[in-house]
Scaffold this motif. Structure first.
Motif, PDB file in Angstrom:
ATOM      1  N   UNK A 123      50.998  24.860  66.447  1.00 25.42           N
ATOM      2  CA  UNK A 123      52.134  25.701  66.829  1.00 25.42           C
ATOM      3  C   UNK A 123      52.910  24.992  67.937  1.00 25.42           C
ATOM      4  N   UNK A 124      54.138  24.656  67.677  1.00 28.45           N
ATOM      5  CA  UNK A 124      55.003  24.041  68.686  1.00 28.45           C
ATOM      6  C   UNK A 124      55.882  25.145  69.270  1.00 28.45           C
TER       7      UNK A 124
ATOM      8  N   UNK B 141      43.611  25.859  64.473  1.00 30.27           N
ATOM      9  CA  UNK B 141      44.935  25.922  65.091  1.00 30.27           C
ATOM     10  C   UNK B 141      44.859  25.463  66.538  1.00 30.27           C
ATOM     11  N   UNK B 142      45.975  24.945  67.003  1.00 28.64           N
ATOM     12  CA  UNK B 142      46.116  24.670  68.426  1.00 28.64           C
ATOM     13  C   UNK B 142      47.583  24.876  68.787  1.00 28.64           C
TER      14      UNK B 142
ATOM     15  N   UNK C 287      55.271  27.732  81.094  1.00 28.43           N
ATOM     16  CA  UNK C 287      54.016  27.257  80.519  1.00 28.43           C
ATOM     17  C   UNK C 287      52.830  27.666  81.381  1.00 28.43           C
ATOM     18  N   UNK C 288      52.987  27.589  82.694  1.00 31.81           N
ATOM     19  CA  UNK C 288      51.905  27.998  83.589  1.00 31.81           C
ATOM     20  C   UNK C 288      51.617  29.494  83.460  1.00 31.81           C
ATOM     21  N   UNK C 289      52.629  30.287  83.155  1.00 27.63           N
ATOM     22  CA  UNK C 289      52.452  31.729  83.050  1.00 27.63           C
ATOM     23  C   UNK C 289      51.721  32.132  81.762  1.00 27.63           C
ATOM     24  N   UNK C 290      52.049  31.502  80.649  1.00 29.67           N
ATOM     25  CA  UNK C 290      51.526  31.971  79.358  1.00 29.67           C
ATOM     26  C   UNK C 290      50.250  31.237  78.940  1.00 29.67           C
ATOM     27  N   UNK C 291      49.943  30.128  79.591  1.00 30.03           N
ATOM     28  CA  UNK C 291      48.770  29.358  79.165  1.00 30.03           C
ATOM     29  C   UNK C 291      47.478  30.164  79.233  1.00 30.03           C
ATOM     30  N   UNK C 292      47.202  30.907  80.326  1.00 31.17           N
ATOM     31  CA  UNK C 292      45.958  31.698  80.360  1.00 31.17           C
ATOM     32  C   UNK C 292      45.851  32.701  79.210  1.00 31.17           C
ATOM     33  N   UNK C 293      46.995  33.300  78.855  1.00 30.54           N
ATOM     34  CA  UNK C 293      46.985  34.274  77.757  1.00 30.54           C
ATOM     35  C   UNK C 293      46.639  33.599  76.431  1.00 30.54           C
ATOM     36  N   UNK C 294      47.217  32.412  76.185  1.00 25.67           N
ATOM     37  CA  UNK C 294      46.939  31.699  74.941  1.00 25.67           C
ATOM     38  C   UNK C 294      45.485  31.230  74.861  1.00 25.67           C
TER      39      UNK C 294
ATOM     40  N   UNK D 292      42.973  29.681  71.663  1.00 25.54           N
ATOM     41  CA  UNK D 292      43.731  28.495  71.305  1.00 25.54           C
ATOM     42  C   UNK D 292      43.463  27.356  72.280  1.00 25.54           C
ATOM     43  N   UNK D 293      43.396  26.153  71.758  1.00 30.22           N
ATOM     44  CA  UNK D 293      43.416  24.954  72.574  1.00 30.22           C
ATOM     45  C   UNK D 293      44.876  24.658  72.885  1.00 30.22           C
ATOM     46  N   UNK D 294      45.245  24.520  74.164  1.00 27.45           N
ATOM     47  CA  UNK D 294      46.642  24.420  74.573  1.00 27.45           C
ATOM     48  C   UNK D 294      46.894  23.041  75.169  1.00 27.45           C
ATOM     49  N   UNK D 295      48.032  22.446  74.764  1.00 29.09           N
ATOM     50  CA  UNK D 295      48.487  21.174  75.313  1.00 29.09           C
ATOM     51  C   UNK D 295      49.914  21.339  75.830  1.00 29.09           C
TER      52      UNK D 295
END
Length: 481
Positions: free
Chosen positions: A242-243, A278-279, A294-301, A306-309
């Protein structure tokens, strides 16, 4: 101008078989030397072959009618006709062949994979091949069988290990351009990408392919936007990426809601995508607002599993970690795939009571309809202008058991019998004495052309001699002692 086509309807027609030849050998002092008619040549097939140098179905979009060549007819002197040339059609790797009803006929994956889309008709036998102890000089030959013809649908499903999905302008094309050597069109407006782009990525010892799927918006699985046309290209992937655009200028959008929308469309489309790993890639973090989001939504993802990059296709940050992680996931997916087994030939013998044909009563037409591969082929091979050929057909049908089956289902003399489908059936009035009728067309063990002609005076002389011998025999039997 259209440069990419991933679905096309193709009209294919195989070559017809050549007709057999009915010929009698002639030479000096031997005018009737026996049958020497050659067989007709076989019609060419239409064959689909996977060619990795082909990436689109564009050629078949412009030229949808394809036909193989016909077989040549046989000739005298036992010369067989030349076989028709097969028509080989190259298709991209990942092409699926379907019929008009949507049923899958073949799934062509792997270089050199072939599928016979239309089989050529067999050539007719010449009278030399039809000769036997009972039929020493057949005065007929069999006609060639028409080649198969019909419509098929070709659908291209891109063969890629990684699929990039996301909203338009999320940066998928930019990401694939920096991860690989692909050069997709990139612009700052939606629906810039109109075709799936494919790139090759090398990460350590692993080489894998990556593709972006354009045009996913709400309702894509129902045909909105471009998504319905290209969702099939993610069916073969090993992992979904997912981009998400963290610097979107649209006030009613945010990365998390974009992710939910795309997941819903993938779920509604089906195709087994729900079980793919998925990532998430948070793109455009080089922009200050993008990094903050990105800093705000990363913990939620990450809480969703999800593995987040966090990457930037423009600044080229975070790409190495992403490419190596994808290589690891792809390697694991390849290891889980079952190893290709050697091709096995499955032999299914026919039942002892299988006749190879059926006889049913067609109430709409009021005829008894005979269906079966052999009877229908034999009818197509028969020259109905030749009485001997018709008699030969009658004998073949009788030996197959068609006449016995007609009697069992209640057919009577004079009833109509149709051999074949409603479109191209041969209809005739049936007589139970068909075999005897066929024999009356001529004695199969003899042929008058093989005998030298005798003058009329000689024939009269032989007839008078036979009468004289008969009278003398009667006198000898009843004369007084």
């Amino acid at each position: 101008m259209t440069t990419f086509v991933d679905r096309v309807e193709l009209h294919v027609a195989a070559g017809n078989g050549g007709h057999g030849c009915a010929s009698v050998h002639r030479e000096k002092f031997k005018p009737l030397g026996g049958p020497d008619g050659g067989n007709g040549g076989r019609g060419g097939d239409v064959i689909l072959v996977v060619d990795q140098s082909v990436t689109t179905l564009l050629d078949y979009h412009h030229s949808p009618h394809r036909k193989a060549t016909n077989g040549k007819p046989g000739e005298g002197g036992n010369r067989s006709g030349k076989d028709g040339q097969d028509l080989v059609l190259p298709v991209p790797d990942g092409t699926v062949v379907l019929d008009k009803q949507g049923n899958v006929l073949a799934d062509l994956v792997g270089q050199g994979t072939t599928y016979v889309a239309a089989e050529g008709g067999r050539g007719g036998l010449g009278n030399a091949a039809l000769a036997s102890a009972r039929r020493k000089a057949p005065g007929f030959a069999l006609l060639g069988v028409p080649g198969a013809a019909g419509d098929i649908v070709l659908e291209l499903k891109t063969v890629a290990d990684v699929a990039l999905v996301g909203f338009p302008s999320a940066g998928k094309s930019s990401l694939i351009s920096v991860l690989s050597a692909a050069k997709p069109k990139i612009a700052d407006y939606p629906f810039t990408t109109l075709v799936p782009n494919l790139g090759v990525v090398t990460a350590g010892s692993t080489v894998y392919t990556i593709a972006d799927v354009p045009g996913l918006i709400p309702g894509a699985s129902q045909g909105k936007g471009l998504g319905l046309e290209f969702l099939r290209h993610v069916e073969r992937c090993s992992v979904l990426v997912h981009v998400l655009d963290t610097a979107t200028l649209e006030s009613d959008r945010d990365p998390v809601s974009d992710l939910d929308v795309i997941e819903e469309e993938l779920e509604q489309y089906g195709g087994g995508l729900e079980s793919r790993p998925r990532l998430v890639v948070l793109n455009k973090v080089d922009i200050p607002d993008g990094q903050d989001l990105a800093d705000m939504i990363r913990p939620d993802l990450e809480a969703r599993g999800y593995k987040v990059f966090e990457v930037s296709a423009v600044a080229r940050t975070g790409l190495k970690e992403l490419s190596y992680f994808l290589a690891e996931v792809v390697a694991k997916a390849r290891a889980r795939r079952p190893k290709q087994e050697a091709t096995r030939i499955v032999i299914r013998p026919k039942a002892v009571d299988e006749t190879g044909f059926t006889v049913t009563f067609d109430e709409a037409e009021g005829v008894y309809r005979v269906r079966g591969e052999k009877p229908e082929r034999w009818v197509r091979q028969t020259d109905f202008n030749n009485d001997e050929a018709v008699g030969y057909l009658a004998d073949r049908l009788n030996r197959l058991g068609v006449e016995d089956q007609l009697l069992k289902v209640g057919a009577r003399a004079g009833d109509g019998v149709a051999i074949g489908s409603e479109e191209d059936a041969v209809v005739f009035d049936w007589e139970p004495s068909m075999m005897a009728g066929a024999e009356m067309l001529g004695r199969r063990g003899e042929d008058h052309r093989m005998e030298a002609p005798r003058p009329a005076a000689q024939r009269r002389k032989e007839k008078d001699a036979r009468h004289k011998d008969s009278a003398q025999q009667e006198y000898d039997e009843f004369r007084p002692f």
